[in-house]
Motif scaffolding. Structure first.
Motif, PDB file in Angstrom:
ATOM      1  N   VAL A 349       0.829  -1.202   0.000  1.00  0.00           N
ATOM      2  CA  VAL A 349       0.000   0.000   0.000  1.00  0.00           C
ATOM      3  C   VAL A 349       0.863   1.252   0.000  1.00  0.00           C
ATOM      4  O   VAL A 349       0.543   2.256  -0.655  1.00  0.00           O
ATOM      5  N   LEU A 350       1.984   1.199   0.710  1.00  0.00           N
ATOM      6  CA  LEU A 350       2.896   2.339   0.728  1.00  0.00           C
ATOM      7  C   LEU A 350       3.412   2.657  -0.666  1.00  0.00           C
ATOM      8  O   LEU A 350       3.437   3.823  -1.084  1.00  0.00           O
ATOM      9  N   VAL A 351       3.820   1.637  -1.423  1.00  0.00           N
ATOM     10  CA  VAL A 351       4.368   1.917  -2.751  1.00  0.00           C
ATOM     11  C   VAL A 351       3.264   2.261  -3.756  1.00  0.00           C
ATOM     12  O   VAL A 351       3.503   3.007  -4.706  1.00  0.00           O
ATOM     13  N   VAL A 352       2.039   1.722  -3.545  1.00  0.00           N
ATOM     14  CA  VAL A 352       0.940   2.055  -4.450  1.00  0.00           C
ATOM     15  C   VAL A 352       0.448   3.474  -4.217  1.00  0.00           C
ATOM     16  O   VAL A 352       0.250   4.246  -5.159  1.00  0.00           O
ATOM     17  N   MET A 353       0.265   3.840  -2.951  1.00  0.00           N
ATOM     18  CA  MET A 353      -0.369   5.116  -2.626  1.00  0.00           C
ATOM     19  C   MET A 353       0.598   6.150  -2.072  1.00  0.00           C
ATOM     20  O   MET A 353       0.297   7.350  -2.100  1.00  0.00           O
ATOM     21  N   GLY A 354       1.732   5.700  -1.580  1.00  0.00           N
ATOM     22  CA  GLY A 354       2.641   6.611  -0.898  1.00  0.00           C
ATOM     23  C   GLY A 354       3.289   7.630  -1.802  1.00  0.00           C
ATOM     24  O   GLY A 354       3.769   8.669  -1.336  1.00  0.00           O
ATOM     25  N   GLY A 355       3.316   7.341  -3.118  1.00  0.00           N
ATOM     26  CA  GLY A 355       3.873   8.314  -4.043  1.00  0.00           C
ATOM     27  C   GLY A 355       2.924   9.439  -4.382  1.00  0.00           C
ATOM     28  O   GLY A 355       3.336  10.435  -5.000  1.00  0.00           O
ATOM     29  N   ASN A 356       1.655   9.334  -3.975  1.00  0.00           N
ATOM     30  CA  ASN A 356       0.679  10.355  -4.329  1.00  0.00           C
ATOM     31  C   ASN A 356       0.954  11.720  -3.709  1.00  0.00           C
ATOM     32  O   ASN A 356       0.619  12.734  -4.327  1.00  0.00           O
ATOM     33  N   PRO A 357       1.532  11.799  -2.495  1.00  0.00           N
ATOM     34  CA  PRO A 357       1.911  13.134  -2.014  1.00  0.00           C
ATOM     35  C   PRO A 357       2.941  13.811  -2.914  1.00  0.00           C
ATOM     36  O   PRO A 357       3.041  15.036  -2.922  1.00  0.00           O
ATOM     37  N   ILE A 358       3.704  13.005  -3.671  1.00  0.00           N
ATOM     38  CA  ILE A 358       4.613  13.566  -4.667  1.00  0.00           C
ATOM     39  C   ILE A 358       3.865  13.788  -5.969  1.00  0.00           C
ATOM     40  O   ILE A 358       3.930  14.851  -6.578  1.00  0.00           O
ATOM     41  N   GLY A 359       3.127  12.746  -6.400  1.00  0.00           N
ATOM     42  CA  GLY A 359       2.472  12.798  -7.698  1.00  0.00           C
ATOM     43  C   GLY A 359       1.361  13.829  -7.782  1.00  0.00           C
ATOM     44  O   GLY A 359       1.162  14.444  -8.838  1.00  0.00           O
ATOM     45  N   GLY A 360       0.610  14.052  -6.686  1.00  0.00           N
ATOM     46  CA  GLY A 360      -0.486  15.007  -6.728  1.00  0.00           C
ATOM     47  C   GLY A 360      -0.034  16.433  -7.016  1.00  0.00           C
ATOM     48  O   GLY A 360      -0.421  17.019  -8.032  1.00  0.00           O
ATOM     49  N   PRO A 361       0.810  17.030  -6.155  1.00  0.00           N
ATOM     50  CA  PRO A 361       1.310  18.379  -6.446  1.00  0.00           C
ATOM     51  C   PRO A 361       2.119  18.441  -7.735  1.00  0.00           C
ATOM     52  O   PRO A 361       2.062  19.441  -8.456  1.00  0.00           O
ATOM     53  N   MET A 362       2.879  17.363  -8.039  1.00  0.00           N
ATOM     54  CA  MET A 362       3.670  17.346  -9.271  1.00  0.00           C
ATOM     55  C   MET A 362       2.768  17.426 -10.493  1.00  0.00           C
ATOM     56  O   MET A 362       3.059  18.133 -11.461  1.00  0.00           O
ATOM     57  N   THR A 363       1.635  16.715 -10.450  1.00  0.00           N
ATOM     58  CA  THR A 363       0.699  16.746 -11.565  1.00  0.00           C
ATOM     59  C   THR A 363       0.125  18.148 -11.752  1.00  0.00           C
ATOM     60  O   THR A 363       0.043  18.651 -12.885  1.00  0.00           O
ATOM     61  N   GLY A 364      -0.261  18.794 -10.652  1.00  0.00           N
ATOM     62  CA  GLY A 364      -0.757  20.163 -10.736  1.00  0.00           C
ATOM     63  C   GLY A 364       0.290  21.122 -11.270  1.00  0.00           C
ATOM     64  O   GLY A 364      -0.009  21.987 -12.107  1.00  0.00           O
ATOM     65  N   TRP A 365       1.537  20.952 -10.812  1.00  0.00           N
ATOM     66  CA  TRP A 365       2.616  21.827 -11.294  1.00  0.00           C
ATOM     67  C   TRP A 365       2.888  21.612 -12.777  1.00  0.00           C
ATOM     68  O   TRP A 365       3.050  22.579 -13.539  1.00  0.00           O
TER      69      TRP A 365
END
Length: 414
Positions: A349-365
């Motif tokens: 779950v960490l590797v599936v979802m844990g990257g979202n704090p990076i991926g979410g703002p990165m996607t917006g940027w």
């Protein structure tokens, strides 16, 4: 295809999930659109909301896996689902009362993130306890099928409901739908569960789980591939809203329709996964192929010139996405020791979802800097590269270990 539904406890769980998942998807669409409206349609604000929902996964999922190995998973899930219902109820009351502010939504996103970080590894490791090892792959795929059926129905309902009556009642509906899950869990017969021996509280259990994975090259390959694909390739929670509003100029109903088209593909893929799960186990070969297909379709789909063509491209993208996620989940669940399942699923779950704090703002940027389509073509390219590199490394590991070794058999590349 429906073999695991012969188990009464799983039927109760399945029935509750059918209702609750529709509510969950209605809330996801409403919550994203609420953030978008309160922030003045700011892509970065939406990325922050996504990050807040997934940030607790970085901090809690490994510990949640240890907790799941120690306690009664059914009782823990009842407590967590009660918290989920309360979160949705509070958000609904704020919106209906006209008092919702962006900081309040952020705070409730964080609360939901904490609950999800505890719930997901517990729920996923609980699947094997309900049906037993032989039916785990089938049950995992059926869970995905109802999740993605709800992903077809929920966003479509949410999009039109937001336009007609606003967002508040969608949050209330989700709170009520969660009661179905709680009831299903409460009605189960604990004596019919396939429980692993209890793991007593002791020092070093988290490190023990990490060492277990480190000594399994097949699991390491799965974890690495899942991290890169989920963090950079599967960013649809943020990127679809951005494409709908900022690229094609649609309202909430347009966003809901894109989510529905994506879900048509994921639902179809989940049904085929259930069929495969009733006939045989998953393979690393299928995982790599589906990761490659996901990246390729996402990259090509990013350049579709019209809303209709882009929406149609989401159907095969959804199919490849759910095939990838279901195969990864089933590979992990069916190849680990029962005493380690909670801890390994916590890491998964960490590797599936844990990257979202990076991926979410990165996607917006990326969307603000390079345009609304960029999260799709950049994410697709990264998923393609990850599939090729992990496939090469897995093939090398298989050759070093020998064709008849347990490692080669678990990887099943040939």
């Amino acid at each position: 295809m429906f073999a695991s539904l012969r188990v009464r406890n799983y039927r109760l769980f399945f029935s509750g999930q059918v209702i609750s998942n529709i509510g969950t998807w209605m809330q996801r669409i409403a919550q994203d659109w609420l953030v978008f409206e309160l922030s003045g349609y700011n892509s970065v604000a939406l990325g922050i909301a996504v990050a807040l929902q997934f940030l607790p996964t970085l901090l809690l999922s490994l510990w949640a896996g240890v907790l799941a190995d120690r306690v009664d998973k059914r009782k823990l899930l009842i407590a967590i689902q009660s918290g989920v219902a309360l979160q949705a109820l509070v958000l609904g009351v704020l919106v209906l009362g006209g008092a919702a502010q962006l900081w309040q939504v952020y705070l409730l996103c964080l609360v939901l993130g904490v609950l999800s970080a505890l719930e997901v590894p517990t729920r996923q490791s609980f699947v094997a306890e309900m049906v037993g090892r032989d039916q785990t792959a089938n049950a995992v795929a059926l869970n995905s099928s109802i999740f993605n059926l709800a992903r077809i129905v929920g966003p479509a309902i949410a999009g039109f409901t937001i336009v007609l009556v606003g967002m508040g009642w969608l949050f209330i509906a989700n709170a009520l739908s969660t009661v179905a899950v709680i009831a299903g869990l409460a009605l189960m017969n604990p004596s019919e569960l396939f429980r692993a021996p209890a793991v007593d509280r002791a020092k070093g259990q988290l490190r023990e789980g990490l060492r277990y994975v480190r000594n399994r090259p097949d699991l390491v390959t799965v974890m690495v591939l899942v991290f890169f694909v989920s963090t950079f390739g599967i960013t649809f929670f943020t990127s679809l809203a951005i494409v709908a509003a900022n690229v094609f100029g649609t309202e909430a109903d347009g966003y809901g329709m894109l989510s529905t088209l994506l879900a048509v593909g994921t639902f179809t893929g989940a049904l085929l996964s259930a069929r495969r799960g009733s006939r045989g186990g998953p393979s690393l070969r299928l995982l790599l192929i589906s990761a490659f297909a996901l990246g390729l379709i996402e990259f090509v789909g990013a350049f579709m010139p019209t809303y209709a063509l882009f929406g149609l491209a989401l159907v095969p993208l959804g199919f490849a996405t759910i095939t990838f996620l279901n195969t990864a989940n089933a590979l992990v669940q069916t190849t680990v020791s029962p005493q380690m399942r909670g801890r390994v699923m916590g890491l998964y779950v960490l590797v599936v979802m844990g990257g979202n704090p990076i991926g979410g703002p990165m996607t917006g940027w990326m969307a603000d800097t390079f345009g609304g389509r960029s999260p799709f073509y950049i994410g697709g390219a990264i998923a393609l590269i990850a599939a090729v590199v992990c496939g090469y490394l897995a093939q090398r590991a298989q050759q070093r270990s020998g064709a008849g070794s347990p490692l080669a058999q678990s990887m099943r590349l040939g």
